[in-house]
Design a protein around this motif. Structure first.
Motif, PDB file in Angstrom:
ATOM      1  N   PRO A  41      40.087   0.860  87.815  1.00  0.00           N
ATOM      2  CA  PRO A  41      38.904   0.675  86.967  1.00  0.00           C
ATOM      3  C   PRO A  41      38.682   1.738  85.888  1.00  0.00           C
ATOM      4  O   PRO A  41      37.716   1.639  85.137  1.00  0.00           O
ATOM      5  CB  PRO A  41      37.769   0.712  87.990  1.00  0.00           C
ATOM      6  CG  PRO A  41      38.259   1.648  89.050  1.00  0.00           C
ATOM      7  CD  PRO A  41      39.737   1.418  89.144  1.00  0.00           C
ATOM      8  N   ASP A  42      39.538   2.746  85.818  1.00  0.00           N
ATOM      9  CA  ASP A  42      39.341   3.825  84.850  1.00  0.00           C
ATOM     10  C   ASP A  42      40.214   3.595  83.617  1.00  0.00           C
ATOM     11  O   ASP A  42      41.437   3.735  83.680  1.00  0.00           O
ATOM     12  CB  ASP A  42      39.692   5.171  85.478  1.00  0.00           C
ATOM     13  CG  ASP A  42      39.434   6.335  84.536  1.00  0.00           C
ATOM     14  OD1 ASP A  42      38.939   6.104  83.417  1.00  0.00           O
ATOM     15  OD2 ASP A  42      39.725   7.485  84.929  1.00  0.00           O
ATOM     16  N   GLU A  67      30.948  -3.418  81.793  1.00  0.00           N
ATOM     17  CA  GLU A  67      30.854  -2.592  83.010  1.00  0.00           C
ATOM     18  C   GLU A  67      30.696  -3.446  84.256  1.00  0.00           C
ATOM     19  O   GLU A  67      31.301  -3.155  85.306  1.00  0.00           O
ATOM     20  CB  GLU A  67      29.691  -1.609  82.876  1.00  0.00           C
ATOM     21  CG  GLU A  67      29.933  -0.524  81.826  1.00  0.00           C
ATOM     22  CD  GLU A  67      28.694   0.275  81.496  1.00  0.00           C
ATOM     23  OE1 GLU A  67      27.656   0.057  82.165  1.00  0.00           O
ATOM     24  OE2 GLU A  67      28.752   1.114  80.576  1.00  0.00           O
ATOM     25  N   ARG A  68      29.902  -4.512  84.156  1.00  0.00           N
ATOM     26  CA  ARG A  68      29.734  -5.410  85.306  1.00  0.00           C
ATOM     27  C   ARG A  68      31.060  -6.063  85.673  1.00  0.00           C
ATOM     28  O   ARG A  68      31.385  -6.226  86.852  1.00  0.00           O
ATOM     29  CB  ARG A  68      28.692  -6.490  84.996  1.00  0.00           C
ATOM     30  CG  ARG A  68      27.251  -6.050  85.171  1.00  0.00           C
ATOM     31  CD  ARG A  68      26.317  -7.240  85.349  1.00  0.00           C
ATOM     32  NE  ARG A  68      26.464  -8.234  84.298  1.00  0.00           N
ATOM     33  CZ  ARG A  68      25.789  -8.204  83.150  1.00  0.00           C
ATOM     34  NH1 ARG A  68      24.940  -7.222  82.902  1.00  0.00           N
ATOM     35  NH2 ARG A  68      25.967  -9.147  82.250  1.00  0.00           N
ATOM     36  N   LYS A  71      33.206  -3.502  87.492  1.00  0.00           N
ATOM     37  CA  LYS A  71      32.709  -3.286  88.865  1.00  0.00           C
ATOM     38  C   LYS A  71      33.023  -4.485  89.758  1.00  0.00           C
ATOM     39  O   LYS A  71      33.427  -4.333  90.913  1.00  0.00           O
ATOM     40  CB  LYS A  71      31.204  -3.031  88.837  1.00  0.00           C
ATOM     41  CG  LYS A  71      30.826  -1.657  88.287  1.00  0.00           C
ATOM     42  CD  LYS A  71      29.318  -1.470  88.271  1.00  0.00           C
ATOM     43  CE  LYS A  71      28.957  -0.098  87.699  1.00  0.00           C
ATOM     44  NZ  LYS A  71      27.493   0.079  87.598  1.00  0.00           N
ATOM     45  N   LYS A  72      32.822  -5.684  89.218  1.00  0.00           N
ATOM     46  CA  LYS A  72      33.103  -6.894  89.994  1.00  0.00           C
ATOM     47  C   LYS A  72      34.585  -6.972  90.356  1.00  0.00           C
ATOM     48  O   LYS A  72      34.956  -7.303  91.484  1.00  0.00           O
ATOM     49  CB  LYS A  72      32.692  -8.133  89.205  1.00  0.00           C
ATOM     50  CG  LYS A  72      32.919  -9.441  89.953  1.00  0.00           C
ATOM     51  CD  LYS A  72      32.463 -10.629  89.119  1.00  0.00           C
ATOM     52  CE  LYS A  72      32.736 -11.938  89.855  1.00  0.00           C
ATOM     53  NZ  LYS A  72      32.347 -13.119  89.035  1.00  0.00           N
ATOM     54  N   SER A  74      36.547  -4.523  90.695  1.00  0.00           N
ATOM     55  CA  SER A  74      36.895  -3.433  91.614  1.00  0.00           C
ATOM     56  C   SER A  74      36.436  -3.709  93.040  1.00  0.00           C
ATOM     57  O   SER A  74      36.892  -3.059  93.975  1.00  0.00           O
ATOM     58  CB  SER A  74      36.249  -2.118  91.149  1.00  0.00           C
ATOM     59  OG  SER A  74      36.590  -1.836  89.819  1.00  0.00           O
ATOM     60  N   GLY A  75      35.529  -4.664  93.198  1.00  0.00           N
ATOM     61  CA  GLY A  75      34.935  -4.917  94.508  1.00  0.00           C
ATOM     62  C   GLY A  75      35.876  -5.592  95.472  1.00  0.00           C
ATOM     63  O   GLY A  75      36.833  -6.273  95.091  1.00  0.00           O
TER      64      GLY A  75
END
Length: 248
Positions: A41-42, A67-68, A71-72, A74-75
């Motif tokens: 994610p980076d 960003e969402r 994050k999604k 990465s989950g």
């Protein structure tokens, strides 16, 4: 040197149409998911994700949406697996066409793309049958605002590492190598330029001029059918078509 780029015109029209129906954000969302899955994610440590974020910003995707999406992706609950696939073939009058897709079901995508080629009076070819006619490049289109100095923009782009700059009526089309794309984009962004688009793309080495109105209509309908498919990310072709009139 001023003029109009048919390539940019086709690309911009597609993006505007997609944005109007929300498709472009869905397309980029899928690309974010794949990039995060492949490299984390980076964006500082994930080249592919950095490219997608640049494309998202150039398409006016809100930062919180980007960003969402990261994050999604990465989950732990992100179970949808997308794959890239490419189809090559010919449209009316031998127009070379490349269709890049991102899909969670290759069988569905292959059937839909093949159907569009068939209905569009074209034919799917084997892998590599037309891609040798195109070059992979970075393409940054800078919005041309009132009072901008052509020479200043050109020098800024070339100093940043661009391989070519084309001055157009409404924009500056900056071409880079794939390896230099990120550095050139970052330098021009820091210099305060506004991008209409910024992405890795494919451009034809030579174009196939089409003037017959019936053939032009067939090609345009085929391209629209391909663009309308949910799994299609980008469509590239070497057709030199007459410019379409703006609807507004």
């Amino acid at each position: 040197m001023s003029g109009h780029s048919k390539f940019a015109n086709i690309k911009h029209k597609k993006e505007k149409n997609d944005a109007a129906k929300g498709k472009i954000f869905t397309i980029i969302g899928r690309e974010i998911a794949v990039a995060v899955k492949d490299g984390g994610p980076d964006p500082a440590n994930n080249f592919k994700l950095a490219q997608v974020i640049a494309k998202a910003k150039a398409s006016n995707m809100p930062n919180d949406t980007i960003e969402r999406g990261i994050k999604k992706a990465s989950g732990e609950g992100n179970s949808v697996n997308y794959e890239y696939c490419t189809y090559e073939g010919y449209g009316p009058s031998g127009t070379a066409i490349i269709v890049k897709c991102l899909t969670d079901n290759k069988n569905r995508t292959a059937a839909n793309v093949r159907n569009a080629f068939t209905k569009g009076h074209g034919s799917i070819g084997t892998q590599g049958c037309v891609s040798y006619m195109f070059d992979n490049v970075g393409m940054i289109v800078i919005e041309r605002k009132s009072g901008m100095d052509e020479d200043e923009v050109m020098m800024a782009a070339l100093d940043a590492g661009a391989s070519d700059v084309e001055v157009l009526d409404d924009s500056f089309e900056v071409t880079t190598t794939v390896s230099d794309f990120s550095a050139v984009r970052d330098n021009l962004e820091k210099a305060g330029y506004t991008f209409l688009s910024a992405e890795l793309t494919m451009i034809p080495q030579t174009t196939n001029e089409i003037t017959d109105p019936e053939t032009v209509e067939k090609i345009q309908k085929m391209l629209e059918m391909l663009d309308d498919l949910d799994d299609v990310q980008d469509v590239y072709h070497n057709g030199d078509l007459p410019e379409e009139e703006d609807e507004d």
